[in-house]
Design a protein around this motif. Structure first.
Motif, PDB file in Angstrom:
ATOM      1  N   TYR A  84      36.578  35.423  39.707  1.00 42.39           N
ATOM      2  CA  TYR A  84      37.575  35.724  40.742  1.00 42.39           C
ATOM      3  C   TYR A  84      37.339  37.109  41.327  1.00 42.39           C
ATOM      4  CZ  TYR A  84      39.854  32.036  37.970  1.00 42.39           C
ATOM      5  OH  TYR A  84      40.124  30.898  37.259  1.00 42.39           O
ATOM      6  N   LYS A  85      36.968  38.072  40.470  1.00 36.75           N
ATOM      7  CA  LYS A  85      36.695  39.418  40.965  1.00 36.75           C
ATOM      8  C   LYS A  85      35.486  39.431  41.891  1.00 36.75           C
ATOM      9  CE  LYS A  85      38.627  41.838  36.943  1.00 36.75           C
ATOM     10  NZ  LYS A  85      38.317  42.646  35.741  1.00 36.75           N
ATOM     11  N   ALA A  86      34.460  38.652  41.529  1.00 38.48           N
ATOM     12  CA  ALA A  86      33.256  38.600  42.366  1.00 38.48           C
ATOM     13  C   ALA A  86      33.568  38.001  43.728  1.00 38.48           C
ATOM     14  CB  ALA A  86      32.171  37.787  41.659  1.00 38.48           C
ATOM     15  N   VAL A  87      34.354  36.943  43.755  1.00 37.28           N
ATOM     16  CA  VAL A  87      34.741  36.327  45.028  1.00 37.28           C
ATOM     17  C   VAL A  87      35.609  37.291  45.835  1.00 37.28           C
ATOM     18  CG1 VAL A  87      35.938  34.403  46.125  1.00 37.28           C
ATOM     19  CG2 VAL A  87      34.592  34.004  44.059  1.00 37.28           C
ATOM     20  N   SER A  88      36.493  38.008  45.138  1.00 34.15           N
ATOM     21  CA  SER A  88      37.346  38.978  45.808  1.00 34.15           C
ATOM     22  C   SER A  88      36.513  40.071  46.479  1.00 34.15           C
ATOM     23  CB  SER A  88      38.319  39.603  44.806  1.00 34.15           C
ATOM     24  OG  SER A  88      39.172  40.534  45.428  1.00 34.15           O
ATOM     25  N   ARG A  89      35.462  40.523  45.804  1.00 33.44           N
ATOM     26  CA  ARG A  89      34.580  41.527  46.403  1.00 33.44           C
ATOM     27  C   ARG A  89      33.885  40.958  47.633  1.00 33.44           C
ATOM     28  NH1 ARG A  89      33.575  42.821  40.857  1.00 33.44           N
ATOM     29  NH2 ARG A  89      31.760  41.442  40.834  1.00 33.44           N
ATOM     30  N   GLN A  90      33.522  39.701  47.572  1.00 33.80           N
ATOM     31  CA  GLN A  90      32.877  39.035  48.706  1.00 33.80           C
ATOM     32  C   GLN A  90      33.825  38.994  49.909  1.00 33.80           C
ATOM     33  OE1 GLN A  90      31.635  35.096  47.626  1.00 33.80           O
ATOM     34  NE2 GLN A  90      30.399  34.778  49.465  1.00 33.80           N
ATOM     35  N   ILE A  91      35.089  38.692  49.634  1.00 35.07           N
ATOM     36  CA  ILE A  91      36.092  38.631  50.698  1.00 35.07           C
ATOM     37  C   ILE A  91      36.374  40.028  51.244  1.00 35.07           C
ATOM     38  CG2 ILE A  91      38.516  38.085  51.181  1.00 35.07           C
ATOM     39  CD1 ILE A  91      38.178  35.866  48.975  1.00 35.07           C
ATOM     40  N   ARG A  92      36.438  41.022  50.338  1.00 35.67           N
ATOM     41  CA  ARG A  92      36.683  42.399  50.764  1.00 35.67           C
ATOM     42  C   ARG A  92      35.562  42.894  51.691  1.00 35.67           C
ATOM     43  NH1 ARG A  92      39.014  46.420  47.530  1.00 35.67           N
ATOM     44  NH2 ARG A  92      40.076  44.722  46.453  1.00 35.67           N
ATOM     45  N   ALA A  93      34.347  42.442  51.430  1.00 37.90           N
ATOM     46  CA  ALA A  93      33.230  42.836  52.281  1.00 37.90           C
ATOM     47  C   ALA A  93      33.401  42.300  53.700  1.00 37.90           C
ATOM     48  CB  ALA A  93      31.908  42.339  51.688  1.00 37.90           C
ATOM     49  N   ILE A  94      34.004  41.125  53.817  1.00 37.08           N
ATOM     50  CA  ILE A  94      34.290  40.577  55.151  1.00 37.08           C
ATOM     51  C   ILE A  94      35.331  41.445  55.854  1.00 37.08           C
ATOM     52  CG2 ILE A  94      35.268  38.601  56.386  1.00 37.08           C
ATOM     53  CD1 ILE A  94      34.073  36.811  54.177  1.00 37.08           C
ATOM     54  N   PHE A  95      36.384  41.818  55.127  1.00 40.64           N
ATOM     55  CA  PHE A  95      37.393  42.712  55.716  1.00 40.64           C
ATOM     56  C   PHE A  95      36.748  43.984  56.245  1.00 40.64           C
ATOM     57  CE2 PHE A  95      40.757  41.117  52.421  1.00 40.64           C
ATOM     58  CZ  PHE A  95      40.818  39.900  53.071  1.00 40.64           C
ATOM     59  N   ALA A  96      35.816  44.518  55.443  1.00 41.90           N
ATOM     60  CA  ALA A  96      35.211  45.818  55.776  1.00 41.90           C
ATOM     61  C   ALA A  96      34.336  45.752  57.016  1.00 41.90           C
ATOM     62  CB  ALA A  96      34.390  46.329  54.586  1.00 41.90           C
ATOM     63  N   GLU A  97      33.976  44.556  57.469  1.00 44.02           N
ATOM     64  CA  GLU A  97      33.235  44.436  58.715  1.00 44.02           C
ATOM     65  C   GLU A  97      34.122  44.779  59.914  1.00 44.02           C
ATOM     66  OE1 GLU A  97      31.420  40.618  59.113  1.00 44.02           O
ATOM     67  OE2 GLU A  97      30.660  40.609  57.056  1.00 44.02           O
ATOM     68  N   TYR A  98      35.438  44.741  59.693  1.00 39.87           N
ATOM     69  CA  TYR A  98      36.372  44.932  60.796  1.00 39.87           C
ATOM     70  C   TYR A  98      37.122  46.261  60.733  1.00 39.87           C
ATOM     71  CZ  TYR A  98      35.485  40.067  61.850  1.00 39.87           C
ATOM     72  OH  TYR A  98      34.861  38.882  62.173  1.00 39.87           O
ATOM     73  N   THR A  99      37.426  46.732  59.535  1.00 42.21           N
ATOM     74  CA  THR A  99      38.192  47.975  59.416  1.00 42.21           C
ATOM     75  C   THR A  99      37.973  48.608  58.047  1.00 42.21           C
ATOM     76  OG1 THR A  99      40.420  48.940  59.428  1.00 42.21           O
ATOM     77  CG2 THR A  99      40.221  46.682  58.636  1.00 42.21           C
ATOM     78  N   PRO A 100      37.989  49.933  57.971  1.00 41.43           N
ATOM     79  CA  PRO A 100      37.962  50.603  56.664  1.00 41.43           C
ATOM     80  C   PRO A 100      39.369  50.721  56.073  1.00 41.43           C
ATOM     81  CG  PRO A 100      37.859  52.224  58.400  1.00 41.43           C
ATOM     82  CD  PRO A 100      37.853  50.887  59.090  1.00 41.43           C
ATOM     83  N   LEU A 101      40.402  50.436  56.875  1.00 39.23           N
ATOM     84  CA  LEU A 101      41.778  50.587  56.407  1.00 39.23           C
ATOM     85  C   LEU A 101      42.230  49.286  55.752  1.00 39.23           C
ATOM     86  CD1 LEU A 101      43.361  52.629  59.329  1.00 39.23           C
ATOM     87  CD2 LEU A 101      42.597  53.447  57.089  1.00 39.23           C
ATOM     88  N   ILE A 102      41.867  49.137  54.489  1.00 42.85           N
ATOM     89  CA  ILE A 102      42.148  47.933  53.705  1.00 42.85           C
ATOM     90  C   ILE A 102      42.980  48.339  52.493  1.00 42.85           C
ATOM     91  CG2 ILE A 102      41.146  46.019  52.396  1.00 42.85           C
ATOM     92  CD1 ILE A 102      38.499  46.660  53.975  1.00 42.85           C
ATOM     93  N   GLU A 103      44.142  47.744  52.355  1.00 43.35           N
ATOM     94  CA  GLU A 103      44.998  48.020  51.204  1.00 43.35           C
ATOM     95  C   GLU A 103      45.125  46.764  50.347  1.00 43.35           C
ATOM     96  OE1 GLU A 103      49.634  49.165  50.190  1.00 43.35           O
ATOM     97  OE2 GLU A 103      48.765  49.837  52.090  1.00 43.35           O
ATOM     98  N   PRO A 104      44.349  46.675  49.268  1.00 50.81           N
ATOM     99  CA  PRO A 104      44.448  45.499  48.405  1.00 50.81           C
ATOM    100  C   PRO A 104      45.788  45.486  47.674  1.00 50.81           C
ATOM    101  CG  PRO A 104      42.448  46.766  47.971  1.00 50.81           C
ATOM    102  CD  PRO A 104      43.348  47.625  48.778  1.00 50.81           C
ATOM    103  N   VAL A 105      46.411  44.320  47.607  1.00 52.40           N
ATOM    104  CA  VAL A 105      47.623  44.147  46.815  1.00 52.40           C
ATOM    105  C   VAL A 105      47.260  43.529  45.481  1.00 52.40           C
ATOM    106  CG1 VAL A 105      49.901  43.054  46.749  1.00 52.40           C
ATOM    107  CG2 VAL A 105      48.973  43.861  48.922  1.00 52.40           C
ATOM    108  N   SER A 106      46.276  42.642  45.484  1.00 49.80           N
ATOM    109  CA  SER A 106      45.771  41.975  44.293  1.00 49.80           C
ATOM    110  C   SER A 106      44.390  41.447  44.641  1.00 49.80           C
ATOM    111  CB  SER A 106      46.705  40.839  43.872  1.00 49.80           C
ATOM    112  OG  SER A 106      46.816  39.884  44.910  1.00 49.80           O
ATOM    113  N   LEU A 107      43.796  40.662  43.749  1.00 47.83           N
ATOM    114  CA  LEU A 107      42.474  40.112  44.028  1.00 47.83           C
ATOM    115  C   LEU A 107      42.476  39.192  45.241  1.00 47.83           C
ATOM    116  CD1 LEU A 107      41.113  39.207  40.458  1.00 47.83           C
ATOM    117  CD2 LEU A 107      40.483  41.155  41.885  1.00 47.83           C
ATOM    118  N   ASP A 108      43.634  38.596  45.537  1.00 48.45           N
ATOM    119  CA  ASP A 108      43.665  37.567  46.566  1.00 48.45           C
ATOM    120  C   ASP A 108      44.520  37.936  47.777  1.00 48.45           C
ATOM    121  OD1 ASP A 108      46.058  37.483  45.217  1.00 48.45           O
ATOM    122  OD2 ASP A 108      46.236  35.310  45.248  1.00 48.45           O
TER     123      ASP A 108
END
Length: 360
Positions: A84-108
């Motif tokens: 789940y953590k690995a998939v979460s990192r994969q998803i976070r990388a997609i977010f980072a293509e659009y903005t550096p202002l990312i506030e994770p609440v949890s893995l999902d």
């Protein structure tokens, strides 16, 4: 509506039944079946439930024995948190293509501030749609998205059309959206507080808005101020990134392949402008420049150069980026994408610049 409120562009992304969906993705035998991630023993607890299981009332934090009674065909799966953590990192990388202002609440789950973004896109709704599509394409998982002008409403919006939904609450729609909601459906108001509100005759957002702030603080302490604000669709909380980003980049995909030297240098400029705008706005600078080239046949390559010092002016960033690109000449085929990124970042104490209002 307060001017400050209308200037932010917030997206709340929430993966649909994340842990259970990962298990169903990875094990075809589980697809279409009611699945609970967690322990099946006497003292076990459900960590996550698939939508098939939710139809029987199975939900997270429910004792496994209760879940099994409600859904006799429930399949229990042992959690695989590293996956789940690995998939979460994969998803976070997609977010980072659009903005550096990312506030994770949890893995999902995460908030994104896209008021100004690395793609230079004016529509937050379009960004949310692209992110949902990228997540599905790259992970075979679905996400629900809410788009609004503050975190409170974005969170409510993402819950509105689950699963794999998208809902937008525009600035002129905030109050009307909040009014009919049951207070128990407000993010930040739990069952105990909702029950207390009901005892006081507060059942909906409209009821909550009728009460003075002093009354709410008297009965709910400091949280009363928060309840007073959200009843008016006001939430000043910024999206706060959990750590300094390791890199920032921007890329452009062209409608027609670039073939001449002049076209390539001109095509690099939007990415340079976007990266430097981010540096100016945040006070973050980098030591390593990377240029990315994707050919018409989707083959891609990157070239990087590091400096002992930070890239402190745009002219230097442009010169090095262009040198990295021209070192590849003559390019063997047409180019469909160019990108520039900065890494080895260092953040200053400068505050984030004033954000601009963009259309939904």
């Amino acid at each position: 509506m307060e001017q400050q409120e209308t200037q932010r562009k917030i997206i709340h992304l929430d993966m649909d039944a994340f842990y259970a969906s990962v298990e169903q993705r990875d094990n075809p035998e589980l697809r279409g079946r009611p699945v609970a991630v967690g322990g099946s023993r006497q003292r076990g607890v459900v960590a996550a439930a698939s939508y098939e299981a939710r139809q029987f009332g199975v939900r997270s934090a429910m004792p496994s024995t209760v879940a099994q009674r409600q859904c006799p065909d429930l399949v229990f799966v042992k959690p695989r948190f590293e996956v789940y953590k690995a998939v979460s990192r994969q998803i976070r990388a997609i977010f980072a293509e659009y903005t550096p202002l990312i506030e994770p609440v949890s893995l999902d789950e995460a908030y994104l501030d896209v008021t100004e973004n690395l793609k230079q896109m004016a529509s937050a709704t379009r960004i949310a749609q692209q992110i949902q599509a990228k997540i599905l394409a790259e992970t075979q998982l679905t996400a629900s998205a809410g788009v609004s002008y503050n975190k409170f409403l974005a969170k409510l919006a993402s819950d509105y059309r689950k699963p794999h939904g998208l809902h937008v609450i525009k600035p002129e729609e905030g109050l009307a959206f909040v009014e009919p909601l049951k207070v128990g459906d407000f993010h930040g108001i739990g069952p105990v507080t909702a029950a207390k509100m009901n005892q006081l005759g507060i059942f909906t957002g409209a009821d909550l808005r009728e009460l003075p702030e002093a009354f709410l603080r008297q009965h709910f302490g400091k949280a009363g101020g928060y309840y007073y604000a959200i009843a008016r669709a006001i939430d000043h909380r910024p999206v706060v990134a959990d750590r300094v980003r390791k890199s920032v980049g921007s890329e452009t995909t062209f409608e027609q392949d670039l073939t001449t030297d002049e076209e390539l240098l001109e095509g690099l400029q939007p990415s340079l402008d976007s990266v430097w705008e981010y540096c100016q706005r945040t006070g973050v600078l980098g030591r390593t420049v990377t240029v990315k080239v994707k050919y018409a046949d989707f083959q891609q390559l990157t070239r990087s150069r590091s400096s002992l010092g930070l890239f402190t002016d745009k002219q230097l960033l442009e010169r090095v980026s262009r040198e990295l690109l021209t070192a590849l000449y003559p390019l063997p085929k047409g180019v469909r994408l160019l990108g520039v990124s900065l890494s080895n970042l260092e953040a200053s104490e400068d505050s984030v610049g004033r954000q601009l209002a963009l259309p939904f």
